[in-house]
Design a protein around this motif. Sequence first.
Motif, PDB file in Angstrom:
ATOM      1  N   ARG A  77       0.929  -1.293  -0.022  1.00 41.33           N
ATOM      2  CA  ARG A  77       0.131  -0.010   0.087  1.00 41.33           C
ATOM      3  C   ARG A  77       1.003   1.271  -0.052  1.00 41.33           C
ATOM      4  NH1 ARG A  77      -3.343   2.148   4.588  1.00 41.33           N
ATOM      5  NH2 ARG A  77      -2.129   0.726   5.777  1.00 41.33           N
ATOM      6  N   ILE A  78       0.699   2.223  -0.969  1.00 43.57           N
ATOM      7  CA  ILE A  78       1.301   3.348  -1.036  1.00 43.57           C
ATOM      8  C   ILE A  78       0.564   4.605  -0.617  1.00 43.57           C
ATOM      9  CG2 ILE A  78       2.859   4.663  -2.557  1.00 43.57           C
ATOM     10  CD1 ILE A  78       3.184   1.943  -4.027  1.00 43.57           C
ATOM     11  N   LEU A  79       0.992   5.365   0.339  1.00 42.90           N
ATOM     12  CA  LEU A  79       0.196   6.526   0.849  1.00 42.90           C
ATOM     13  C   LEU A  79       1.193   7.821   0.355  1.00 42.90           C
ATOM     14  CD1 LEU A  79      -1.249   5.064   4.116  1.00 42.90           C
ATOM     15  CD2 LEU A  79      -2.260   5.337   1.749  1.00 42.90           C
ATOM     16  N   ALA A  80       0.560   8.841  -0.097  1.00 44.89           N
ATOM     17  CA  ALA A  80       1.359   9.982  -0.273  1.00 44.89           C
ATOM     18  C   ALA A  80       0.599  11.140   0.322  1.00 44.89           C
ATOM     19  CB  ALA A  80       1.529  10.154  -1.855  1.00 44.89           C
ATOM     20  N   SER A  81       1.633  12.279   0.864  1.00 42.31           N
ATOM     21  CA  SER A  81       0.743  13.352   1.161  1.00 42.31           C
ATOM     22  C   SER A  81       0.122  14.094  -0.020  1.00 42.31           C
ATOM     23  CB  SER A  81       2.098  14.319   1.565  1.00 42.31           C
ATOM     24  OG  SER A  81       1.523  15.721   1.666  1.00 42.31           O
ATOM     25  N   PRO A  82      -0.775  14.933   0.240  1.00 39.69           N
ATOM     26  CA  PRO A  82      -1.518  15.476  -1.181  1.00 39.69           C
ATOM     27  C   PRO A  82      -0.590  16.618  -1.820  1.00 39.69           C
ATOM     28  CG  PRO A  82      -2.543  16.250   0.972  1.00 39.69           C
ATOM     29  CD  PRO A  82      -1.644  15.077   1.449  1.00 39.69           C
TER      30      PRO A  82
ATOM     31  N   VAL B 218       1.982  18.452  -4.123  1.00 38.21           N
ATOM     32  CA  VAL B 218       2.313  18.115  -5.493  1.00 38.21           C
ATOM     33  C   VAL B 218       3.648  17.495  -5.434  1.00 38.21           C
ATOM     34  CG1 VAL B 218       3.021  19.223  -7.595  1.00 38.21           C
ATOM     35  CG2 VAL B 218       0.755  20.045  -6.472  1.00 38.21           C
ATOM     36  N   ARG B 219       4.775  17.889  -4.648  1.00 39.87           N
ATOM     37  CA  ARG B 219       5.951  17.449  -4.559  1.00 39.87           C
ATOM     38  C   ARG B 219       5.930  15.856  -4.203  1.00 39.87           C
ATOM     39  NH1 ARG B 219       5.387  21.093  -0.557  1.00 39.87           N
ATOM     40  NH2 ARG B 219       6.051  20.827   1.375  1.00 39.87           N
ATOM     41  N   THR B 220       5.024  15.531  -3.249  1.00 41.35           N
ATOM     42  CA  THR B 220       5.002  14.184  -2.630  1.00 41.35           C
ATOM     43  C   THR B 220       4.416  13.272  -3.876  1.00 41.35           C
ATOM     44  OG1 THR B 220       3.075  14.562  -1.484  1.00 41.35           O
ATOM     45  CG2 THR B 220       5.360  14.420  -0.162  1.00 41.35           C
ATOM     46  N   VAL B 221       3.293  13.764  -4.578  1.00 39.83           N
ATOM     47  CA  VAL B 221       2.588  13.192  -5.403  1.00 39.83           C
ATOM     48  C   VAL B 221       3.573  12.992  -6.662  1.00 39.83           C
ATOM     49  CG1 VAL B 221       0.897  13.021  -7.364  1.00 39.83           C
ATOM     50  CG2 VAL B 221       0.261  13.874  -4.780  1.00 39.83           C
ATOM     51  N   GLN B 222       4.375  13.639  -7.133  1.00 41.05           N
ATOM     52  CA  GLN B 222       5.224  13.483  -7.828  1.00 41.05           C
ATOM     53  C   GLN B 222       6.504  12.542  -7.645  1.00 41.05           C
ATOM     54  OE1 GLN B 222       6.337  17.533  -8.593  1.00 41.05           O
ATOM     55  NE2 GLN B 222       5.298  17.625 -10.785  1.00 41.05           N
ATOM     56  N   THR B 223       6.718  12.673  -6.621  1.00 37.96           N
ATOM     57  CA  THR B 223       7.592  11.590  -6.044  1.00 37.96           C
ATOM     58  C   THR B 223       7.038  10.126  -6.097  1.00 37.96           C
ATOM     59  OG1 THR B 223       8.960  13.122  -4.540  1.00 37.96           O
ATOM     60  CG2 THR B 223       9.041  11.074  -4.188  1.00 37.96           C
ATOM     61  N   ALA B 224       6.035  10.076  -5.634  1.00 39.18           N
ATOM     62  CA  ALA B 224       5.309   8.516  -5.667  1.00 39.18           C
ATOM     63  C   ALA B 224       4.992   8.310  -7.043  1.00 39.18           C
ATOM     64  CB  ALA B 224       3.844   9.052  -4.973  1.00 39.18           C
ATOM     65  N   GLU B 225       4.837   9.275  -7.832  1.00 44.17           N
ATOM     66  CA  GLU B 225       4.714   8.688  -9.280  1.00 44.17           C
ATOM     67  C   GLU B 225       5.829   8.141  -9.648  1.00 44.17           C
ATOM     68  OE1 GLU B 225       3.096  12.395 -11.111  1.00 44.17           O
ATOM     69  OE2 GLU B 225       1.131  11.695 -10.693  1.00 44.17           O
ATOM     70  N   GLY B 226       7.190   8.268  -9.255  1.00 45.01           N
ATOM     71  CA  GLY B 226       8.323   7.761  -9.783  1.00 45.01           C
ATOM     72  C   GLY B 226       8.298   6.203  -9.322  1.00 45.01           C
ATOM     73  N   LEU B 227       7.605   5.771  -8.593  1.00 44.63           N
ATOM     74  CA  LEU B 227       7.565   4.302  -8.276  1.00 44.63           C
ATOM     75  C   LEU B 227       6.821   3.534  -9.415  1.00 44.63           C
ATOM     76  CD1 LEU B 227       8.244   2.242  -6.441  1.00 44.63           C
ATOM     77  CD2 LEU B 227       6.206   2.847  -4.973  1.00 44.63           C
ATOM     78  N   GLY B 228       5.899   4.458  -9.878  1.00 46.09           N
ATOM     79  CA  GLY B 228       5.338   3.640 -11.195  1.00 46.09           C
ATOM     80  C   GLY B 228       4.097   2.612 -10.666  1.00 46.09           C
ATOM     81  N   ARG B 229       3.629   2.648  -9.640  1.00 44.50           N
ATOM     82  CA  ARG B 229       2.543   1.965  -9.049  1.00 44.50           C
ATOM     83  C   ARG B 229       1.463   2.702  -8.509  1.00 44.50           C
ATOM     84  NH1 ARG B 229       4.825  -2.906  -5.373  1.00 44.50           N
ATOM     85  NH2 ARG B 229       6.719  -3.384  -6.567  1.00 44.50           N
TER      86      ARG B 229
END
Length: 155
Positions: A49-54, A56-67
């Motif tokens: 389970r991947i949870l990110a802060s709302p 923009v910078r954390t969302v973009q970081t989470a997108e680097g995982l590709g999941r």
Amino acid sequence: MDLILWRHAEAEPGHEGLPDLERALTPKGVKQARRMGKWLDSQLPENCRILASPAVRTVQTAEGLGRKYKTHAELVPGAAPEAILQAANWPAARETVVIVGHQPTLGQVAALLLTGEALDVEMKKASAWWFVQRDPEDPASLYLKAVMAADLVVK
């Protein structure tokens, strides 16, 4: 339970007129997020389970995982370390949980897990700290499995 604390990658500096939650990653930050995301993806189980802060910078970081990931309102900058652990359902979750968040909170979470106190511990941008607690009923079964910095990941 496995808990990975992943600090967002390098972001634009804040300035007047730009709300903090809207700060985006720099080009270097995008590369850091992709590099660390690739490493994490190679290490993580499929059912995490991947949870990110709302932010923009954390969302973009989470997108680097590709999941797939979900944003979680409790993970905003300045959140209490206990709120992070609660969002992750620590230590009772059955799946691995990745939290993509901010300093100083993530460093405080790491310190809380290791020492029992929410001390200010530095987590470098884009780094990940991987904790494991083998038995949710036994705090002594906690160990730090890995600490990885984006600049150590092979390009």
